[in-house]
Structures are given as structure tokens and as C-alpha cells.
Scaffold this active site. Structure first.
Site, PDB file in Angstrom:
ATOM      1  N   TYR A 340       0.829  -1.218   0.000  1.00  0.00           N
ATOM      2  CA  TYR A 340       0.000   0.000   0.000  1.00  0.00           C
ATOM      3  C   TYR A 340       0.856   1.258   0.000  1.00  0.00           C
ATOM      4  O   TYR A 340       0.738   2.112  -0.886  1.00  0.00           O
ATOM      5  CB  TYR A 340      -0.935  -0.029   1.218  1.00  0.00           C
ATOM      6  CG  TYR A 340      -1.546   1.295   1.575  1.00  0.00           C
ATOM      7  CD1 TYR A 340      -2.239   2.055   0.627  1.00  0.00           C
ATOM      8  CD2 TYR A 340      -1.437   1.802   2.870  1.00  0.00           C
ATOM      9  CE1 TYR A 340      -2.810   3.283   0.961  1.00  0.00           C
ATOM     10  CE2 TYR A 340      -2.016   3.018   3.214  1.00  0.00           C
ATOM     11  CZ  TYR A 340      -2.695   3.750   2.255  1.00  0.00           C
ATOM     12  OH  TYR A 340      -3.243   4.962   2.593  1.00  0.00           O
ATOM     13  N   LYS A 344       1.633   3.974  -3.100  1.00  0.00           N
ATOM     14  CA  LYS A 344       1.228   5.369  -2.896  1.00  0.00           C
ATOM     15  C   LYS A 344       2.431   6.308  -3.047  1.00  0.00           C
ATOM     16  O   LYS A 344       2.308   7.405  -3.608  1.00  0.00           O
ATOM     17  CB  LYS A 344       0.597   5.548  -1.517  1.00  0.00           C
ATOM     18  CG  LYS A 344      -0.791   4.962  -1.378  1.00  0.00           C
ATOM     19  CD  LYS A 344      -1.832   5.725  -2.181  1.00  0.00           C
ATOM     20  CE  LYS A 344      -2.192   7.043  -1.550  1.00  0.00           C
ATOM     21  NZ  LYS A 344      -3.310   7.721  -2.269  1.00  0.00           N
TER      22      LYS A 344
END
Length: 598
Positions: A340, A344
Site C-alpha cells: 500500500y 502510494k
């Protein structure tokens, strides 16, 4: 609540590389360089003209509703019906007094048109509610919604936004005209950041490109161990596609990327509000000069290609697990804790690399939890990061956890994140300098919440307001034990599972449990250990997020703005917030009142 396989740089001719990916992400963009529970108060593309049929449907509703821009089926403006013409339930609405000094948040937001992605998500809904409640004469808010058609998008808009409890203050204000007001402001746009040109219908894309002033990208996949291909598609390629669309927007004043403070990966100590450059690697930053270990260079294009090819060459049966493992392996290779935050971070790199002269604001909140004050205390949706632990503990299912007792849980209420975002939008939207600015909305430096203090607050809350079991009996929980090693935590889980199941008396003379009972206990232990493994990089996190930029932004605000759009994380009383706001909100909005002691 809420890596991988080494691959050397590929020598692929640029034209072949771009051709191979032109249907997936327009990676040629990466080769371009930058030219430089109470209510509280770029290039221009020409397309065929016309308004989508979704807007045609809406026009029949909004003909008699307020709105600074009312669209007719032929795309021409009708006589405007100002917001003040909508009579709220109980009398005339009082709008905020126009601010005379400070940033000028309300003044900037008036009549501005927004495009918001991820609009049905937790934070974006709080953002939309705040804008509509405090600046009712804002322009249109185009909400990108993943749906099969316009009718389905409208249904999602109504069910997930308009009818959400979060908007009850607006419902009270506008009474019978509430839905008309909302539909006069919110435009559902069928689309997807995972598709070229955002998957928008051509005439609607043309309208948005012509009208939008601010783009807010709140779309993200937040699963820590998501498949690498899926995470890259939305978290890295998504911003790439959205920035390409931004370059077609004639009036665009600002591009806002909602990121996370944890894009800072495995940085330690005080972590500054610094933007990423293409190819930045946390592993290289942490590199010890006398080490002989080879530190690889991060190539974002290569990571996209790797994710795509690994998926293509995997069988259906193995692809999901293989892609999850690949994401974690690649993330850890370059100094990030999970898929994640790695994807990002690469999304931020892509934005800075391809933005050209478009002004960009990066919003990096830490762990976003329930609202502190607005529109009412304690609203939240879904299990945020720390919430499964809080719920399991309250129900007596988890009496300890793997965590550094002296470590910090960096938490921020959703309404403070939204207020800081709006202040940044107004400030940079007015200045319109073609630069990139980072704001970390975080508490670990200015107002740290220590894990052992959090554990004590949880015990105090559940002792005073216990959950109840299926027979209505209060569940008494012991003080939460905090373990710094997985070995100690695992041993505790076994003891606790056996004791809770009443199985000690069934053990044979050798101390062994019957096979069936042992299987039950093992499943419970493995679930808790899996949760601990996922959270371990955060429960032992060594970074502390500086928020100097955010504090300087707050200093630019007038006293009136600080009251209406405050985000002073340092002012949070953690005991009050955790015990009287957050946990009650969690029990009401997530547990839906189940197990609440009467």
C-alpha cells in the site's frame, strides 16, 4: 483500519515500451520532465459538445432547485437559481460570514467546481459534507463513481452519499429541499481512475475539463498486502491518468493528491514534509556507507512493467498469492513496509514527474479515525486501522497485542484532515504557483499518543461501558497486555484461547488438548498472529511525522477560520477523544449498536 524478486533494469527501446503500455497507463507520461452527536457549527483537447445523459436526467430535478450552475439538456445555462432561494427547514439558512482576513477559505471556495475521485470513500465524504455545509454556494462537485452506467452511478450517489448519516446536519438545514439541493451540487460521473481518460463519457469529460477548478484525488486501494498489479493500477497509475486529464482542464487552479504520511516508509526519527523525486528509495537513504550490500535503484516504469508481466505469466490458480507476495517483496526491497504505502509513494513520484506547471498539494494524513467535532463527534465508516483491535478487545476476544508499549500511534480525526485540506486548497489555489507542497497532518511530534496510554484508555472505557454477550451479560475485560516479541505474544494467545474456551479441564495427562479443540484454538491464534504481522511495521514504527508546513498554514488563518476550519492536532485531549468520542462512535456506526450495554 485499517516487495520482491530482484529484477535488473530492462533495456527496452522507449518507443516499444510506450507502445506496449499505451492501453494500460500511458507510461510515456513518466518520460516527460517538469518544466520547473450534535451538529457543529496544460494542453487543451477539443471534444464534441454536449452534456451526458446523466446530466439530462439531473436537469429535470435541478430546474427547480438551487445551484450556481444549472444545466439544461442542450448544455446551455438556464437562468440561475441562487442557493439562497432554497428555503431550509425552519427558516432561512445563515451562511458563514465572509472572512475579511486570513487565508480566505470561504471566499476561495465560492463558485469553484471540483472533481473528486474516491468520493464514496470515508474521507472524501467528510470533505464533501464540509464543503456543502460551510460554502453552500460552491459550484458543481463532480464525483467520479465506478458504475456500469449513469443510472447505477446515480443510485450509488444517493445511497452512499446523499442518504448517509454523515449528512444529517444538512438534512436538518434544508428539510424537504435537501435532496434537490444535493442534486444541484453533486454530479455523478461514471468513471474509473484505472481507465484511460478516467473512463469518462466524451461529452461529460469535455464538460468537466471546461469547468473544473480543483481536482482532488482521494481514490486509493488501502489494503496493506494487496496484489501488486491491483495496487499499482489504482495507487500509481491512477494519479498518472488523472494528471493527464488535469492537463486538459482549462481553468484548473490546483491538483490535490490525498496520500498518507506512511509513504515515508522505513524512515526513522523526525520525518520532514518533503516531496518525492522520481526514483527515490528509502533503502538508499538508510544505506550505510561502509556496507557492501548493493542498493538497487527504484525504477517506477520497471515496477509497473514487472507487475503487468508477472500477472500475465501466472496461472489463474497462483496469480493472486503470487502477486501479493511480489508486492510485499518489492516494497521491502526499496525500504517500504508494505504494498500500500510503496505504491502510494510511487504515485507521488509520478505526479511530481509529469505535472508540468500544474500546482500540486500533497496531503499526507497519518491514521485517519472518527470525526472529532464535525459535523458531529464520532462519525466513521468501516474498520479503520486500530479499530479491529479495539473491537476484539472490547468483546473479550483479544486481551493482548504485539506492540512497542512506549511506541506512538499517530492518529488524526477525519474532520481535522478535511479542514487542513480545505485550507491548503484555498491558500495554494489563490497563489497558483507551479510548485508542489506537502502537508503532513499527524500527531506523533506535536501530541503523541503512546500505546500503553491507549491500552489504559481502552480498559477504562470498557470497564465503565462494557459490551454485552448474546445473553445480555456484561463482558468484563482485563487490562490489555502489550508484547514486544511475537514469541511472547503467541504464548499469550494460546493461554488466552484455551482459558476463554474453557478447555483446560479437557486436556489429558500430557497436557495435550483433544484434536478438535486444538484446531479451534489454533485457528484463533493464527488469526490474531496474522493481524499482528500486518500491523507490526506500524506498532513498532520508528518515524515521527513533522508537521511544520501544516502549522505554518494554520498560522495564516484568521481567528474565525480557526474556529470554522481548525486542525490543531496539538489541542486534542486523547482521553476525551478515545473514551468519549471515538469508541462510542465505533460502537454506534460500525457495530451498529450491537453488544452495547444498556
Amino acid at each position: 483500519m485499517m516487495g520482491a524478486l530482484f529484477l535488473n533494469s530492462l533495456s527496452v527501446a522507449p518507443n516499444k515500451f510506450v507502445k506496449a503500455f499505451e492501453n494500460n497507463c500511458d507510461l510515456c507520461l513518466l518520460r516527460r520532465k517538469r518544466s520547473i452527536m450534535h451538529c457543529q457549527g496544460g494542453g487543451k483537447t477539443t471534444r464534441s459538445s454536449g452534456v451526458s445523459s446523466a446530466l439530462k436526467e439531473r436537469s429535470t430535478v435541478t430546474d427547480t432547485a438551487a445551484g450556481s450552475l444549472v444545466l439544461s439538456p442542450n448544455g446551455k445555462g438556464q437562468a440561475e437559481i441562487v442557493v439562497q432561494d432554497l428555503v431550509p427547514f425552519g427558516g432561512q439558512a445563515t451562511s458563514l460570514v465572509e472572512l475579511q482576513d486570513g487565508i480566505g477559505i470561504v471566499k476561495f471556495l465560492k463558485a469553484k467546481n471540483f472533481l473528486i475521485t474516491g468520493a464514496t470513500g470515508f474521507l472524501a465524504k467528510v470533505l464533501i459534507e464540509k464543503i456543502l455545509r460551510t460554502v453552500p454556494d460552491v459550484g458543481k462537485i463532480f464525483v467520479l463513481i465506478k458504475a456500469k452506467n449513469e443510472e447505477a452511478a446515480m443510485e450509488r450517489l444517493k445511497n452512499e452519499i446523499i442518504n448517509a448519516e454523515l449528512f444529517k446536519c444538512l438534512k436538518q438545514t434544508y428539510g424537504k429541499t435537501y435532496q434537490a439541493f444535493m442534486l444541484s451540487k453533486l454530479v455523478p460521473a461514471v468513471g474509473n481512475v484505472c481507465e484511460n481518460n478516467l473512463g469518462l463519457e466524451e461529452d461529460l469529460a469535455d464538460l468537466i475539463a471546461k469547468e473544473v477548478d480543483v481536482i482532488v484525488n482521494s481514490a486509493a486501494n488501502t489494503t496493506f498486502d494487496e496484489r501488486y498489479d491491483i495496487a499499482i493500477d489504482i495507487n500509481t497509475r491512477g494519479p498518472c491518468r488523472l494528471m493527464e486529464f488535469a492537463k486538459q482542464c482549462n481553468k484548473l487552479k490546483l491538483f490535490v493528491q490525498v496520500s498518507t504520511a506512511y509513504v515515508n516508509g522505513q524512515r526513522r526519527g523526525k520525518v520532514m514534509e518533503k516531496p518525492f523525486c522520481m526514483g527515490d528509495s528509502i533503502a538508499k537513504e538508510n544505506f550505510v556507507s561502509n556496507s557492501r550490500r548493493l542498493i538497487p535503484t527504484l525504477d517506477v516504469e520497471n515496477e509497473m512493467k514487472l507487475a503487468w508481466e508477472s500477472k500475465e505469466f501466472s496461472t489463474d490458480g497462483e496469480v493472486a498469492q503470487k502477486m501479493k507476495g511480489l508486492g510485499l517483496e518489492r516494497a521491502r526491497k526499496y525500504g517500504w513496509q508494505d504494498t500500500y504505502v510503496f505504491t502510494k509513494a510511487m504515485g507521488e513520484m509520478v505526479i511530481d514527474n509529469v505535472r508540468g506547471d500544474i500546482p500540486v498539494v500533497i496531503i499526507r494524513p497519518s491514521v485517519i479515525e472518527s470525526t472529532c467535532k464535525e459535523p458531529f463527534p464520532g462519525w466513521m465508516e468501516g474498520n479503520r486501522m486500530m479499530d479491529p483491535i479495539i473491537l476484539y478487545y472490547g468483546k473479550g476476544q483479544l486481551t493482548g497485542f504485539l506492540v512497542d508499549p512506549n511506541g506512538i500511534l499517530d492518529v488524526v480525526p477525519a474532520d481535522m484532515v478535511v479542514n487542513a485540506t480545505l485550507a491548503a486548497i484555498a491558500h495554494h489555489g489563490m497563489i497558483q504557483k507551479p510548485d508542489i507542497n506537502v502537508y503532513q497532518i499527524a500527531s506523533s511530534v506535536v501530541n503523541p499518543l503512546v500505546f500503553q496510554d491507549l491500552a489504559r484508555l481502552l480498559h477504562e472505557h470498557y470497564s465503565a461501558s462494557p459490551c454485552v454477550d448474546t445473553k445480555g451479560r456484561p463482558i468484563r475485560v482485563p487490562s490489555m497486555k502489550l508484547f514486544s516479541s511475537m514469541e511472547d505474544f503467541s504464548a499469550h494467545l494460546w493461554r488466552d484461547a484455551i482459558q476463554r474456551s474453557g478447555l483446560t479441564s479437557t486436556a489429558n495427562l500430557n497436557g495435550k488438548l483433544p484434536q478438535k479443540l486444538e484446531t479451534i484454538c489454533r485457528k484463533s491464534v493464527e488469526q490474531a498472529k496474522h493481524l499482528a504481522n500486518i500491523y507490526e511495521p506500524y506498532t513498532f514504527y520508528g518515524g515521527r511525522f513533522d508537521n511544520s508546513n501544516t502549522e505554518r498554514l494554520m498560522e495564516k488563518m484568521s481567528e474565525e477560520e480557526k474556529r470554522k476550519f481548525g486542525f490543531d492536532v496539538g489541542s486534542i485531549d486523547w482521553k476525551e477523544y478515545i473514551t468519549n468520542v471515538h469508541i462510542p462512535g465505533l460502537r454506534r456506526h460500525v457495530m451498529k449498536g450491537r453488544g452495547i450495554h444498556v
